[in-house]
Enzyme design. Sequence first.
Site, PDB file in Angstrom:
ATOM      1  N   SER A 152       0.591  -6.951  25.740  1.00 40.48           N
ATOM      2  CA  SER A 152       0.892  -6.279  24.394  1.00 40.48           C
ATOM      3  C   SER A 152       1.123  -4.946  24.685  1.00 40.48           C
ATOM      4  CB  SER A 152      -0.416  -6.382  23.442  1.00 40.48           C
ATOM      5  OG  SER A 152      -0.111  -5.550  22.423  1.00 40.48           O
ATOM      6  N   TYR A 165      -9.264  -5.408  20.720  1.00 39.90           N
ATOM      7  CA  TYR A 165      -7.851  -6.230  21.227  1.00 39.90           C
ATOM      8  C   TYR A 165      -6.955  -5.463  22.332  1.00 39.90           C
ATOM      9  CZ  TYR A 165      -3.414  -8.232  20.451  1.00 39.90           C
ATOM     10  OH  TYR A 165      -2.128  -8.986  20.552  1.00 39.90           O
TER      11      TYR A 165
END
Length: 269
Positions: A152, A165
């Site tokens: 990501s 995350y």
Amino acid sequence: TGGAGVLGTQIAKSLGNEGIKVAILDIDEEAAKEVVAAIEKVGGTALGIKTNVLDKESLQKAEKIVREKLGPVDILINGAGGNHPKGTTDNEFLHKEDLQDTKQDLKTFFDLDQEGIEFVFNLNFLGTLLTSQVFTKNMIDVEGATIINVSSMNAFKPLTKIPAYSGAKAAVSNFTQWLAVHMSKVGIRVNAIAPGFFLTKQNRSLLLDENENYTERAQKIINQTPMERFGQPEELVGTILWLINEKAASFVNGVIVPIDGGFAAYSGV
């Protein structure tokens, strides 16, 4: 893995359209079956298997089924991942008054739940590692064998509010490079994509209000994205098709490719 999610579904369908036999491994069996039906409807070959990427026995059963029904695995896409509210702060910045005003019921950094953080880290990082462990053993010496992990933009630039995350995806990027080196002598290439901002089921409520307008956080993202929009799931496909193509990317190994509309390149001024 994660083949029944918003992004995973698009990737699975696109691979199916290319004539690739696709196994959709997802914790949501019904959703996986829907993806299979969509692929088969246009003449593709697909298989849906209920799989928990944090359960090695579940992964081993899935791997065996895939080989028995579809043949040797030459492409593994580690797409299972996600965030959890218990690993997310309410505010972007910590202010002293947040700690002094007990009436606000704010979730600060100090209130983050260990269980929530572990869930996020395990799903994203450990789920990628365990799946790779189980599947790569029978991918050795398979022609064109390759792994695509899903990192990501959070791995490059940690976003506010979501430390679990961001940390987990940074671990995925690091692991991608490690595994690429580790598997380099047995014919398995390992790379990753790093999506920028795409609308999914998990982040939709954070980015769009009840009238489908951008939230304040979404507008910040758009302001930092030179292309001034969110990505579309199909915009991940070209990079994946390139990375898995042995003729086109045979010497590409250990890279994390941003797909972010220029987000990482923009300094804000």
